[in-house]
Design a protein around this motif. Structure first.
Motif, PDB file in Angstrom:
ATOM      1  N   SER A 111      -3.090  -5.769  -8.784  1.00  0.00           N
ATOM      2  CA  SER A 111      -4.024  -5.110  -7.869  1.00  0.00           C
ATOM      3  C   SER A 111      -3.693  -5.538  -6.444  1.00  0.00           C
ATOM      4  O   SER A 111      -3.072  -6.581  -6.223  1.00  0.00           O
ATOM      5  CB  SER A 111      -5.465  -5.482  -8.207  1.00  0.00           C
ATOM      6  N   GLN A 126     -12.271  -3.241  -1.267  1.00  0.00           N
ATOM      7  CA  GLN A 126     -12.040  -3.183  -2.715  1.00  0.00           C
ATOM      8  C   GLN A 126     -10.593  -3.533  -3.079  1.00  0.00           C
ATOM      9  O   GLN A 126      -9.683  -3.361  -2.292  1.00  0.00           O
ATOM     10  CB  GLN A 126     -12.371  -1.784  -3.211  1.00  0.00           C
ATOM     11  N   SER A 127     -10.426  -4.028  -4.291  1.00  0.00           N
ATOM     12  CA  SER A 127      -9.097  -4.250  -4.850  1.00  0.00           C
ATOM     13  C   SER A 127      -8.673  -2.971  -5.568  1.00  0.00           C
ATOM     14  O   SER A 127      -9.383  -2.496  -6.453  1.00  0.00           O
ATOM     15  CB  SER A 127      -9.107  -5.386  -5.872  1.00  0.00           C
ATOM     16  N   LEU A 128      -7.540  -2.417  -5.153  1.00  0.00           N
ATOM     17  CA  LEU A 128      -7.058  -1.214  -5.829  1.00  0.00           C
ATOM     18  C   LEU A 128      -6.099  -1.617  -6.941  1.00  0.00           C
ATOM     19  O   LEU A 128      -5.244  -2.481  -6.737  1.00  0.00           O
ATOM     20  CB  LEU A 128      -6.326  -0.312  -4.835  1.00  0.00           C
ATOM     21  N   PHE A 173       0.821  -1.210   0.000  1.00  0.00           N
ATOM     22  CA  PHE A 173       0.000   0.000   0.000  1.00  0.00           C
ATOM     23  C   PHE A 173       0.860   1.268   0.000  1.00  0.00           C
ATOM     24  O   PHE A 173       0.517   2.250  -0.665  1.00  0.00           O
ATOM     25  CB  PHE A 173      -0.979  -0.010   1.180  1.00  0.00           C
ATOM     26  N   TRP A 200      -9.477   1.741   6.033  1.00  0.00           N
ATOM     27  CA  TRP A 200      -9.055   2.830   5.169  1.00  0.00           C
ATOM     28  C   TRP A 200      -9.597   2.655   3.753  1.00  0.00           C
ATOM     29  O   TRP A 200     -10.181   3.573   3.174  1.00  0.00           O
ATOM     30  CB  TRP A 200      -7.519   2.885   5.208  1.00  0.00           C
ATOM     31  N   VAL A 201      -9.406   1.471   3.186  1.00  0.00           N
ATOM     32  CA  VAL A 201      -9.785   1.291   1.776  1.00  0.00           C
ATOM     33  C   VAL A 201     -10.959   0.349   1.591  1.00  0.00           C
ATOM     34  O   VAL A 201     -11.380   0.121   0.462  1.00  0.00           O
ATOM     35  CB  VAL A 201      -8.616   0.744   0.935  1.00  0.00           C
ATOM     36  N   SER A 202     -11.447  -0.242   2.690  1.00  0.00           N
ATOM     37  CA  SER A 202     -12.552  -1.193   2.618  1.00  0.00           C
ATOM     38  C   SER A 202     -12.148  -2.448   1.827  1.00  0.00           C
ATOM     39  O   SER A 202     -10.968  -2.733   1.669  1.00  0.00           O
ATOM     40  CB  SER A 202     -13.783  -0.517   2.028  1.00  0.00           C
ATOM     41  N   LYS A 204      -5.096  -5.592  -2.137  1.00  0.00           N
ATOM     42  CA  LYS A 204      -6.265  -5.661  -1.280  1.00  0.00           C
ATOM     43  C   LYS A 204      -5.781  -5.768   0.163  1.00  0.00           C
ATOM     44  O   LYS A 204      -4.640  -6.160   0.392  1.00  0.00           O
ATOM     45  CB  LYS A 204      -7.046  -6.922  -1.664  1.00  0.00           C
ATOM     46  N   TYR A 205      -6.665  -5.467   1.117  1.00  0.00           N
ATOM     47  CA  TYR A 205      -6.199  -5.433   2.506  1.00  0.00           C
ATOM     48  C   TYR A 205      -5.725  -6.806   3.018  1.00  0.00           C
ATOM     49  O   TYR A 205      -4.927  -6.884   3.924  1.00  0.00           O
ATOM     50  CB  TYR A 205      -7.299  -4.888   3.419  1.00  0.00           C
ATOM     51  N   VAL A 216      -6.010  -1.324   7.500  1.00  0.00           N
ATOM     52  CA  VAL A 216      -6.066  -1.011   6.075  1.00  0.00           C
ATOM     53  C   VAL A 216      -7.489  -1.204   5.552  1.00  0.00           C
ATOM     54  O   VAL A 216      -7.969  -0.437   4.722  1.00  0.00           O
ATOM     55  CB  VAL A 216      -5.053  -1.882   5.299  1.00  0.00           C
TER      56      VAL A 216
END
Lengths: 300, 338
Positions: A219, A123-125, A48, A119-121, A221-222, A116
C-alpha cells in the motif's frame, strides 16, 4: 540456519530497494555536494505514478508488458520531477549561502507530499499486484515471486546505471563533473545539462524504487517517502556518499541490519526504524567517509 | 567590486518608537483585547511558546549556523521531565529547573559527539536524534506510558503554582508564557553583541577561518547547544503544566521543521525577525484555520507553507526582518557570486 538464510534473503530484497534510492542521493551529492532532501518525495511520486499505471495495465489485462509500462511511467514521472525541481528550486541557489539549498529542498519536500495529500488525502491506497503471486523455494529458502521481481529489477537497474556511468559519453561527463565541475566546464562540458541529467537519472531510480516499495508493502500513502528516504540516505553515507558502489553496498548492508534487528532483538519490530538512525550516527562519528568513500564528510 | 564594510557593532535604536510601544501594549493587554476568548488565548500562548523555542534555536541555527532539525526533541525532554516530576509531587519552579537541566544534559550528551559535523550532515544527524527521541517516547512504556502519554490513569500533572499562586486559567498561562518570552528576549539581546555572540557569527560565516583565528569552535558550539536546550526545557515544562497532558504526538519532525522555517523566514540571527517569523508562521495558519474551518481550502495550508519556504529562500534569503549585520553579509555574498 534455515531462519538465518531466510532472513538473509529478506534483507537482500529490502536492501535492494534502499540501494536504488541511495544511488540518487549519491549521484547528486557526487556532483553538487548537496543532499537532496526532496529525493524521498521523488520516490513517493514514483510510487503514485506506478499505482496509476498499474491500475490501467490491470484494466487492459497486460501481464509482463504491463510491469514494464508501470516502471517506465514511474521512472519518467519521478525523473522529470527531479529535473523540474532542480531547475526551479536548486539551480538559482547554486552559489547562495550554504544552508539555502537545504531549506529550499525541505520546502519542496513539504510541497510535493502535500500536493499528493490534497489529491488522495490521508488514506493508504492498495498497490495492485499486476502479476499473480507465486511462492517458490530456492533450496531451503521460501522466495515469493514478488520478492524475486523486486530483487531482479533493482539489480538490473544498478547494472544499467553502472554501464551508463562507466561506458557512455554522458557517463564520462558525469564523472568529470563530479571530479571538478569548473574544469569540466572549461573542457566544453555543459555542467548545467549534466546536473539536470543527473537529477533525471536519480529521480528515475527513486521512481522505480517507489514502485518496488509499493509492491513490497502492498500500500502507499502520501508520506511514504520519509522513512525509506532517511534509510537510503543512511545507506549512502554508510557506503561513502558520492561513491556509487558504496551506495549499493550500504543499501544491502542496511537492509540486512534492519531485518536482523527485527528478527533477533526482543521487541525488534518496534525498534527496527531506529536502527537506520543509530547506524547513521555511528558511521558519521566513527568513519564519516563511509566504507568506500574518500572525501571527508565535512562540507566546507 | 566596491568593498562594503559591514558595521560590526550596531547599537539597536532606542526602544522609544511608537510601533514598539503599541505592540508591547497589545501583547500586555491581549487577554482584555480578545475578551478572554479561550481560543485566542490558547493560540497566543502557543505562539509565545514557539517564540521561546525559536529564540532558543536561534542561538544554534541563527547565530552559530548549526542546522538542527531535531530541536523539538529537547522540548520533549523538558515536557516529559516536568510531567514525570509533577505527578510525583514536585511543584512548578523546581520541576521547571529540572526540566531545563534535563534538556541541557541530554543536549550536551548527544551534542558532544557531533561537534565535528557541519551543514547538511548535521541537519540529517539531528533529524535522526529527533526521530530517535520520538520513538523512545513512543516505545519506552514503563517510563513514558508510550503513545498514550502522561499522566497515567490515577495520576495528575498539577497546574503550575508560583509562590503559592495557582495558575488555573488560560490568561494566567498567557502571562506566564509572556514572562518566559521576555526572559528569552533579554537573554538573547545580552548575548547578541557579546563576545560569545560574535564568535558564533564567526563560526556561522566561516568555520575554518574561525578555527584558524583561534576561536575554540567546539566549546562555542557546545555553548550554543546548551543555551538553546535551556530554552527548550523551559518551554517544555510550561507546556506540560499548561496542557497537563503530554504525548509523543506533540513532538513530531514537522514541529522541528516549523521552528527552522520560522527562523529562516524571519531572519536568522535577528531577534525581531525571529519573533516576526514565529508570529506569522505560528499565527497565520491558526487564523486561516479559524476562518477556513469546514472549507476545503484548509488542506492547502501545508502545501502553501512549502511553497512559501521555497520562494522565501529564492527571493529573500536574508529573511523578512534581518539583522543589519546579516543583511550586509548576504548582499556581499550575492555580489561575490555574480
Amino acid at each position: 540456519m534455515l531462519v538465518f538464510l531466510q532472513q538473509l534473503f529478506n534483507g537482500l530484497v529490502l536492501g535492494s530497494i534502499y540501494s536504488l534510492i541511495a544511488l540518487g542521493y549519491t549521484l547528486v551529492y557526487g556532483i553538487l555536494m548537496m543532499i537532496n532532501f526532496a529525493h524521498s518525495e521523488f520516490l513517493m511520486i514514483g510510487a503514485f505514478m506506478g499505482l496509476g499505471a498499474s491500475s490501467l495495465c490491470l484494466n487492459w489485462g497486460l501481464g509482463w508488458p504491463g510491469v514494464v509500462i508501470v516502471f517506465f511511467a514511474a521512472m519518467l514521472g519521478a525523473g522529470l520531477l527531479g529535473v523540474i525541481t532542480e531547475r526551479l528550486a536548486y539551480r538559482p541557489l547554486r552559489h547562495a549561502m550554504r544552508l539555502a539549498p537545504l531549506i529550499s529542498a525541505i520546502g519542496v519536500s513539504i510541497m510535493l507530499s502535500n500536493a499528493v495529500f490534497l489529491w488522495v488525502s490521508n488514506q493508504s491506497l492498495p498497490f495492485p499486484a499486476i502479476l499473480p503471486e507465486r511462492s517458490l523455494t530456492i533450496g531451503p529458502v521460501a522466495a515469493g515471486s514478488l520478492q524475486l521481481l523486486i530483487f531482479a529489477t533493482a539489480l538490473l537497474l544498478m547494472i544499467v546505471l553502472h554501464l551508463m556511468v562507466q561506458k557512455t559519453k554522458i557517463g564520462k561527463a558525469m564523472r568529470a563533473c563530479a571530479d571538478d565541475t569548473a574544469t569540466a566546464g572549461l573542457m566544453g562540458i555543459n555542467a548545467d545539462r549534466i546536473i539536470a541529467f543527473t537529477f533525471l537519472v536519480g529521480g528515475a531510480l527513486a521512481g522505480a524504487a517507489g514502485v518496488l516499495n509499493g509492491m513490497y508493502y502492498g500500500s502507499i500513502k502520501y508520506n511514504l517517502g520519509f522513512l525509506p528516504g532517511v534509510k537510503a540516505f543512511t545507506a549512502a553515507v554508510l557506503g561513502g556518499i558520492g561513491n556509487i558502489t558504496g551506495a549499493v553496498l550500504g543499501g544491502f548492508l542496511l537492509g540486512l541490519l534492519e531485518v536482523a534487528a527485527a528478527g533477533y532483538i526482543p521487541n525488534g519490530s518496534q525498534w527496527k526504524d531506529v536502527v537506520a538512525f543509530v547506524v547513521l550516527i555511528g558511521v558519521l562519528l566513527i568513519r564519516p567517509s563511509g566504507i568506500l568513500g574518500e572525501r571527508v564528510a565535512e562540507k566546507v | 567590486m566596491p568593498i562594503k564594510i559591514s558595521p560590526l557593532s550596531k547599537k539597536s535604536p532606542p526602544l522609544s518608537t511608537v510601533g514598539f510601544w503599541v505592540v508591547l501594549a497589545a501583547v500586555a493587554l491581549w487577554p482584555v483585547l480578545c475578551g478572554f476568548n479561550p481560543y485566542a488565548l490558547r493560540v497566543a500562548g502557543q505562539i509565545g511558546l514557539y517564540v521561546v523555542l525559536a529564540l532558543g534555536l536561534n542561538f544554534t541555527l541563527g547565530y552559530a549556523g548549526l542546522f538542527d532539525l531535531g530541536f523539538i526533541a529537547f522540548y520533549a525532554v523538558g515536557a516529559y521531565t516536568a510531567a514525570l516530576l509533577s505527578v510525583r509531587g514536585w511543584s512548578f519552579v523546581p520541576a521547571t529547573l529540572a526540566a531545563a537541566l534535563a534538556a541541557v544534559v541530554v543536549r550536551v550528551w548527544v551534542g558532544i559527539p557531533i561537534l565535528r559535523l557541519r551543514g547538511d550532515y548535521l541537519a540529517i544527524v539531528t533529524m535522526g536524534f529527533g526521530e530517535i527521541a520520538r520513538l523512545v517516547l513512543n516505545n519506552w512504556d514503563s517510563l513514558t506510558n508510550g503513545p498514550k502519554g502522561l499522566p497515567r490513569v490515577g495520576e495528575a500533572i498539577w497546574p503550575a503554582k508560583i509562590f503559592g499562586f495557582t495558575l488555573s486559567t488560560n490568561t494566567h498561562y498567557y502571562y506566564l508564557i509572556m514572562g518566559a518570552v521576555l526572559l528569552s528576549v533579554l537573554i538573547a539581546r545580552r548575548l547578541e553583541d557579546s563576545r560569545l555572540g560574535r564568535a558564533w557569527v564567526a563560526i556561522r560565516e566561516d568555520e575554518t577561518a574561525a578555527q584558524l583565528s583561534g576561536l575554540p569552535v567546539a566549546q562555542l558550539k557546545l555553548a550554543a547547544f546548551t543555551i538553546s536546550a535551556f530554552f527548550a526545557g523551559l518551554a517544555g515544562s510550561i507546556f506540560a503544566h499548561w496542557e497537563r497532558f503530554v504525548t509523543p504526538e506533540s513532538f513530531v519532525f514537522w514541529e522541528s521543521i516549523l521552528l527552522v522555517s520560522m527562523i529562516v523566514a524571519g531572519g536568522m540571527g535577528s531577534i525581531k525577525g525571529v519573533i516576526l517569523g514565529t508570529v506569522l508562521l505560528g499565527g497565520v495558519p491558526q487564523m486561516l484555520q479559524a476562518v477556513l474551518v469546514g472549507s476545503q481550502w484548509i488542506n492547502y495550508r501545508y502545501f502553501v507553507f512549502g511553497l512559501v519556504l521555497v520562494l522565501a529562500v529564492l527571493f529573500r534569503p536574508q529573511g523578512l526582518w534581518p539583522s543589519r549585520r546579516r543583511e550586509f553579509e548576504i548582499l556581499d555574498q550575492e555580489h561575490a557570486a555574480v
